[in-house]
Each structure stands twice: as C-alpha cells, then as structure tokens.
Scaffold this motif. Structure first.
Motif, short mmCIF file in Angstrom:
data_model
loop_
_atom_site.label_atom_id
_atom_site.label_comp_id
_atom_site.label_asym_id
_atom_site.label_seq_id
_atom_site.Cartn_x
_atom_site.Cartn_y
_atom_site.Cartn_z
N SER A 41 0.84 -1.20 0.00
CA SER A 41 0.00 0.00 0.00
C SER A 41 0.87 1.25 0.00
O SER A 41 0.51 2.27 -0.60
CB SER A 41 -0.95 0.00 1.20
OG SER A 41 -0.23 -0.11 2.41
N THR A 42 2.04 1.17 0.63
CA THR A 42 2.96 2.32 0.63
C THR A 42 3.43 2.62 -0.78
O THR A 42 3.44 3.77 -1.20
CB THR A 42 4.17 2.04 1.54
OG1 THR A 42 3.70 1.74 2.85
CG2 THR A 42 5.10 3.22 1.60
N LEU A 59 -11.17 -3.73 4.75
CA LEU A 59 -11.75 -4.62 3.74
C LEU A 59 -11.00 -4.57 2.42
O LEU A 59 -10.90 -5.57 1.72
CB LEU A 59 -13.22 -4.29 3.53
CG LEU A 59 -14.13 -4.47 4.74
CD1 LEU A 59 -15.56 -4.09 4.38
CD2 LEU A 59 -14.06 -5.88 5.27
N ALA A 60 -10.45 -3.43 2.08
CA ALA A 60 -9.77 -3.29 0.79
C ALA A 60 -8.47 -4.07 0.73
O ALA A 60 -7.94 -4.30 -0.35
CB ALA A 60 -9.50 -1.82 0.49
N ASP A 61 -7.96 -4.51 1.88
CA ASP A 61 -6.70 -5.26 1.87
C ASP A 61 -6.79 -6.51 1.01
O ASP A 61 -5.81 -6.93 0.41
CB ASP A 61 -6.28 -5.64 3.29
CG ASP A 61 -5.66 -4.47 4.03
OD1 ASP A 61 -5.45 -3.42 3.41
OD2 ASP A 61 -5.37 -4.62 5.24
N VAL A 62 -7.96 -7.13 0.93
CA VAL A 62 -8.08 -8.35 0.12
C VAL A 62 -7.87 -8.04 -1.36
O VAL A 62 -7.58 -8.95 -2.13
CB VAL A 62 -9.44 -9.06 0.32
CG1 VAL A 62 -9.63 -9.48 1.76
CG2 VAL A 62 -10.60 -8.22 -0.15
N LEU A 63 -7.97 -6.78 -1.75
CA LEU A 63 -7.78 -6.40 -3.14
C LEU A 63 -6.35 -5.96 -3.43
O LEU A 63 -5.96 -5.85 -4.58
CB LEU A 63 -8.73 -5.25 -3.50
CG LEU A 63 -10.21 -5.53 -3.25
CD1 LEU A 63 -11.02 -4.26 -3.48
CD2 LEU A 63 -10.70 -6.65 -4.12
N THR A 64 -5.57 -5.69 -2.37
CA THR A 64 -4.24 -5.12 -2.58
C THR A 64 -3.09 -5.94 -2.04
O THR A 64 -1.95 -5.66 -2.36
CB THR A 64 -4.15 -3.72 -1.94
OG1 THR A 64 -4.37 -3.84 -0.53
CG2 THR A 64 -5.15 -2.76 -2.56
N GLN A 65 -3.38 -6.95 -1.21
CA GLN A 65 -2.28 -7.73 -0.63
C GLN A 65 -2.76 -9.12 -0.23
O GLN A 65 -3.95 -9.37 -0.16
CB GLN A 65 -1.68 -7.01 0.57
CG GLN A 65 -2.70 -6.61 1.62
CD GLN A 65 -2.13 -5.65 2.63
OE1 GLN A 65 -1.50 -6.10 3.56
NE2 GLN A 65 -2.35 -4.37 2.46
N ALA A 66 -1.78 -9.98 0.01
CA ALA A 66 -2.10 -11.35 0.42
C ALA A 66 -2.60 -11.35 1.86
O ALA A 66 -2.02 -10.71 2.72
CB ALA A 66 -0.87 -12.22 0.29
N VAL A 67 -3.71 -12.03 2.08
CA VAL A 67 -4.27 -12.18 3.43
C VAL A 67 -4.60 -13.65 3.64
O VAL A 67 -4.67 -14.43 2.70
CB VAL A 67 -5.53 -11.30 3.63
CG1 VAL A 67 -5.20 -9.82 3.53
CG2 VAL A 67 -6.62 -11.66 2.65
N SER A 68 -4.81 -14.01 4.89
CA SER A 68 -5.13 -15.41 5.19
C SER A 68 -6.49 -15.77 4.58
O SER A 68 -7.32 -14.89 4.30
CB SER A 68 -5.16 -15.64 6.70
OG SER A 68 -6.25 -14.94 7.27
N ALA A 69 -6.71 -17.07 4.41
CA ALA A 69 -7.97 -17.53 3.81
C ALA A 69 -9.17 -17.12 4.66
O ALA A 69 -10.20 -16.69 4.13
CB ALA A 69 -7.93 -19.05 3.64
N SER A 70 -9.03 -17.21 5.99
CA SER A 70 -10.16 -16.84 6.85
C SER A 70 -10.44 -15.34 6.77
O SER A 70 -11.60 -14.92 6.71
CB SER A 70 -9.91 -17.26 8.29
OG SER A 70 -8.79 -16.59 8.82
N ARG A 71 -9.39 -14.52 6.75
CA ARG A 71 -9.58 -13.07 6.63
C ARG A 71 -10.16 -12.72 5.27
O ARG A 71 -11.01 -11.83 5.14
CB ARG A 71 -8.26 -12.35 6.85
CG ARG A 71 -8.42 -10.86 6.85
CD ARG A 71 -7.32 -10.16 7.57
NE ARG A 71 -7.46 -8.74 7.36
CZ ARG A 71 -6.47 -7.93 7.10
NH1 ARG A 71 -5.24 -8.36 7.08
NH2 ARG A 71 -6.69 -6.65 6.89
#
Length: 88
Positions: free
Chosen positions: A5-6, A59-71
């Motif tokens: 994001s930076t 919520l937008a993190d799922v569009l910009t970076q890798a997150v865990s499956a549960s998140r």
C-alpha cells in the motif's frame, strides 16, 4: 501493480504531480483540489470525522495484498460477495 500500500501511495503521489504539471490534465482534475479543500474545512470544524480503522477491519486489503484464507472469506462476507459457484 504495487507490491504494498505504501508503494501504491507513492505511485499515486507521483501521478498527481504529473497531472499538476500537465495543463490539459490539470484542468480536468481541478474538482479534486476543490474536494480536498471542502473536506479539510469540514474536518477543521469537526463536522465530519475520519475514524481510525484497525488493520483487521480494512476490507480493501483483500484487493491489494495477500491475506489469510479466513480473513479473505470474512472480508468477502462483509463486502456482500458470495460464491457464484455455490449451490442455490
């Protein structure tokens, strides 16, 4: 594609400077500067507030970076996105 994001923010700032130096594009984006001033005025008089959002609730993190499956699934649920392959 930005790797963080930076990096995306720096790219956005660089692009904004490019627009500011291009008179044709600058004329098309004057409303952005007006919007920025309006929002700043509202913040200064405390008419609006921009609350801090915890990283777990971004919520937008799922569009910009890798997150865990549960998140990822939690974010999709909060966004109202369903599984198009799920049986009805």
């Amino acid at each position: 594609m930005a790797r963080s994001s930076t990096e995306a923010e720096y790219r956005g700032m660089a692009h904004a400077r490019e627009i500011a130096n291009n008179p044709v594009q600058h004329d098309r984006t004057k409303h952005v500067e007006v919007d920025r001033h309006v929002i700043k005025e509202k913040l200064d008089v405390k008419l609006v507030d921009i609350p801090l959002v915890k990283i777990q609730e971004q919520l937008a993190d799922v569009l910009t970076q890798a997150v865990s499956a549960s998140r990822f699934q939690d974010s999709l649920d909060k966004l109202g996105s369903g599984d198009i392959y799920a049986p009805t």
